[in-house]
Design a protein around this motif. Structure first.
Motif, PDB file in Angstrom:
ATOM      1  N   ARG A  30     -14.575  23.101  36.251  1.00 23.28           N
ATOM      2  CA  ARG A  30     -15.616  22.989  37.276  1.00 23.28           C
ATOM      3  C   ARG A  30     -16.444  24.262  37.327  1.00 23.28           C
ATOM      4  O   ARG A  30     -17.679  24.223  37.397  1.00 23.28           O
ATOM      5  CB  ARG A  30     -14.992  22.699  38.644  1.00 23.28           C
ATOM      6  CG  ARG A  30     -16.019  22.720  39.788  1.00 23.28           C
ATOM      7  CD  ARG A  30     -15.454  22.161  41.079  1.00 23.28           C
ATOM      8  NE  ARG A  30     -14.170  22.719  41.432  1.00 23.28           N
ATOM      9  CZ  ARG A  30     -13.988  23.891  42.058  1.00 23.28           C
ATOM     10  NH1 ARG A  30     -15.027  24.644  42.386  1.00 23.28           N
ATOM     11  NH2 ARG A  30     -12.767  24.309  42.355  1.00 23.28           N
ATOM     12  N   GLY A  31     -15.778  25.434  37.283  1.00 24.78           N
ATOM     13  CA  GLY A  31     -16.506  26.701  37.308  1.00 24.78           C
ATOM     14  C   GLY A  31     -17.390  26.877  36.098  1.00 24.78           C
ATOM     15  O   GLY A  31     -18.536  27.346  36.205  1.00 24.78           O
ATOM     16  N   ARG A  32     -16.871  26.487  34.927  1.00 21.83           N
ATOM     17  CA  ARG A  32     -17.632  26.639  33.686  1.00 21.83           C
ATOM     18  C   ARG A  32     -18.911  25.818  33.708  1.00 21.83           C
ATOM     19  O   ARG A  32     -20.003  26.303  33.378  1.00 21.83           O
ATOM     20  CB  ARG A  32     -16.753  26.230  32.506  1.00 21.83           C
ATOM     21  CG  ARG A  32     -17.429  26.354  31.156  1.00 21.83           C
ATOM     22  CD  ARG A  32     -16.382  26.313  30.046  1.00 21.83           C
ATOM     23  NE  ARG A  32     -15.885  24.977  29.772  1.00 21.83           N
ATOM     24  CZ  ARG A  32     -16.325  24.214  28.768  1.00 21.83           C
ATOM     25  NH1 ARG A  32     -17.315  24.642  27.995  1.00 21.83           N
ATOM     26  NH2 ARG A  32     -15.785  23.033  28.547  1.00 21.83           N
ATOM     27  N   TRP A  33     -18.804  24.574  34.123  1.00 18.99           N
ATOM     28  CA  TRP A  33     -19.962  23.688  34.067  1.00 18.99           C
ATOM     29  C   TRP A  33     -20.893  23.868  35.266  1.00 18.99           C
ATOM     30  O   TRP A  33     -22.110  23.681  35.144  1.00 18.99           O
ATOM     31  CB  TRP A  33     -19.501  22.237  33.949  1.00 18.99           C
ATOM     32  CG  TRP A  33     -18.952  21.966  32.585  1.00 18.99           C
ATOM     33  CD1 TRP A  33     -17.638  21.876  32.216  1.00 18.99           C
ATOM     34  CD2 TRP A  33     -19.708  21.820  31.378  1.00 18.99           C
ATOM     35  NE1 TRP A  33     -17.524  21.676  30.869  1.00 18.99           N
ATOM     36  CE2 TRP A  33     -18.782  21.627  30.321  1.00 18.99           C
ATOM     37  CE3 TRP A  33     -21.070  21.832  31.088  1.00 18.99           C
ATOM     38  CZ2 TRP A  33     -19.185  21.441  29.007  1.00 18.99           C
ATOM     39  CZ3 TRP A  33     -21.474  21.646  29.771  1.00 18.99           C
ATOM     40  CH2 TRP A  33     -20.540  21.453  28.749  1.00 18.99           C
ATOM     41  N   SER A  34     -20.353  24.246  36.412  1.00 20.74           N
ATOM     42  CA  SER A  34     -21.215  24.506  37.571  1.00 20.74           C
ATOM     43  C   SER A  34     -22.096  25.721  37.339  1.00 20.74           C
ATOM     44  O   SER A  34     -23.203  25.816  37.885  1.00 20.74           O
ATOM     45  CB  SER A  34     -20.366  24.711  38.824  1.00 20.74           C
ATOM     46  OG  SER A  34     -19.670  23.526  39.158  1.00 20.74           O
TER      47      SER A  34
END
Length: 353
Positions: A30-34
Motif C-alpha cells: 500500500r505504501g509503495r503504490w500510494s
C-alpha cells in the motif's frame, strides 16, 4: 458432536503468524503504490480490510500441519508464506463472490463493491456508480490473486503444480455455483459436486497436499491426506450451508438466511426440495428471489427442519468427520500433527461461523 467449539490453540498460533506476514506485506505494498499515486490508496486499503478483518485461517493451518507432519521445520518461512498465499487466494474469491451474489455485507462490514459505489455516488463522478463499485471490487480481487502467486515464488515445482490445480478447481466450482444458482432446483448429487469444488477441496485437501509438497513428501502422502481431506472438506461446506441458512448474523457477519436469499444450490436445499410435497413448491420457487421477505425466510427454514434435511446434513457432517479422523491412523505423519488435525476436524464440524 453437539455444541459449537472454540478454535484450537494451534489454529490461533498459526493464524497469528500468517496475519503478521500479511500485515507487513500489504502495508508495504500500500505504501509503495500510494507513493506513486494517492488514488491507489483506497483500493489497497480495501484489500487490507478484508484480509485482516477476520477469517478462520483454516487453510494455512491444514497446510502447516501437513508440512510439519511430513517432517518440515515449523519455523520455515515458506510454510508461513504459503499460508498467507491461501488467505489472499481466499480474499480473491470473496471479492468476486460478493459481486456475483450482490452481497451487502462480508465479515460484518459493507462489501467492497457497495463501498466504492457509494463513494462514486457521493463524489458525483461520471458513469454508473454500481458498475464502478463492481469494477473496483473485481480489480482488487485480481490484485489479491496476483499477490497470492508472488508469495509462493520459493515453492518447489510439486507445490506449484498443486497450487495451479487448486486454482482451476476453485474457479470451476465457482462457475458451477453460478450456473446452479441461476438454474435452481439442483439434484443432491449436483449440489454436492458444487460444494466440493467451490470450497471443500481448496479449504482442506489441497492445502494439505501443498504442505506435503513443500516438505518433499507429496507422492507418499497424497492418498492418505486425501482420505482425511476430502470427507472433511465436504463436512466443512455442509456446515457452511447450515450456517448460511440459519447462522446468526452477529456471528457469521452475513445476513440471516443469506444462502436462501441468494438461491445457493446447497445439498441442504436439494434434500428438502426432494422431500417436500407439491404444496411447498410456491415457497421453494421463491428461493433466490431479490425481494424474499423475512417471513418467507422463516418459512423456508422451517421447511428445511420439517423435511428432515437439517437432521440429515448434521448426521452426514458427523459421519464425514469421523471418517476423516479415522483416516489419520493410516497416515505417516508425526504424532503432534495427527493430534492437531483431529482438533481441526472437530472444530470444522462444530464451528458456529
Amino acid at each position: 458432536m453437539d455444541g459449537a467449539v472454540s478454535p484450537p490453540p494451534s489454529l490461533v498460533e498459526i493464524a497469528d503468524r500468517v496475519e503478521a506476514r500479511l500485515r507487513c506485506f500489504l502495508e508495504q505494498e500500500r505504501g509503495r503504490w500510494s507513493a506513486i499515486d494517492p488514488e491507489l490508496g483506497p483500493a489497497f486499503s480495501s484489500l487490507e480490510r478484508l484480509v485482516l478483518g477476520g477469517g478462520k485461517r483454516l487453510r494455512p493451518a491444514f497446510c502447516h500441519w501437513a508440512f510439519v507432519g511430513a517432517g518440515g521445520d515449523p519455523d520455515d518461512h515458506r510454510v508461513v508464506d504459503a499460508g498467507a498465499a491461501f488467505e489472499l487466494l481466499h480474499a480473491f474469491a470473496l471479492f468476486h463472490d460478493d459481486v456475483m451474489d450482490g452481497s451487502p455485507t462480508r465479515r460484518g462490514a459493507r462489501t467492497t463493491h457497495l463501498e466504492f459505489a457509494a463513494h462514486h455516488a457521493l463524489s458525483g463522478w461520471r458513469g454508473e456508480a454500481r458498475r464502478f463499485g463492481e469494477g473496483v471490487a473485481i480489480l482488487v480481487g485480481d490484485l489479491a490473486f496476483v499477490y497470492a502467486d508472488l508469495l509462493l515464488v520459493e515453492a518447489p515445482r510439486p507445490a506449484i503444480d498443486v497450487w495451479n490445480e487448486l486454482r482451476v478447481e476453485l474457479n470451476v466450482g465457482q462457475y458451477l455455483d453460478v450456473v446452479g444458482t441461476a438454474k435452481g432446483h439442483p439434484t443432491e448429487a449436483q449440489a454436492l459436486r458444487i460444494a466440493r469444488y467451490k470450497s471443500g477441496k481448496y479449504t482442506v485437501e489441497r492445502p494439505l497436499h501443498l504442505g506435503a509438497a513443500l516438505a518433499g513428501r507429496l507422492d507418499d502422502l497424497v492418498a492418505p491426506l486425501s482420505a482425511y481431506g476430502l470427507p472433511l472438506g465436504d463436512a466443512f461446506q455442509l456446515r457452511d450451508d447450515v450456517l448460511g441458512a440459519f447462522g446468526d448474523a452477529a456471528t457469521t457477519g452475513k445476513p440471516v438466511g443469506d444462502d436462501l436469499r441468494e438461491g445457493k444450490p446447497t445439498p441442504l436445499l436439494a434434500i428438502a426440495s426432494s422431500r417436500a410435497g407439491t404444496a411447498a413448491t410456491p415457497l421453494l420457487d421463491r428461493v433466490g428471489a431479490p425481494d424474499l421477505a423475512d417471513d418467507e425466510v422463516t418459512a423456508l427454514q422451517a421447511l428445511l427442519v420439517d423435511t428432515g434435511a437439517v437432521a440429515e446434513v448434521e448426521a452426514t457432517v458427523e459421519s464425514l468427520t469421523g471418517e476423516a479422523i479415522a483416516a489419520l491412523e493410516r497416515a505417516d505423519l508425526t504424532a503432534d500433527a495427527k493430534e492437531a488435525l483431529v482438533q481441526l476436524a472437530v472444530y470444522v464440524a462444530r464451528r458456529d461461523r
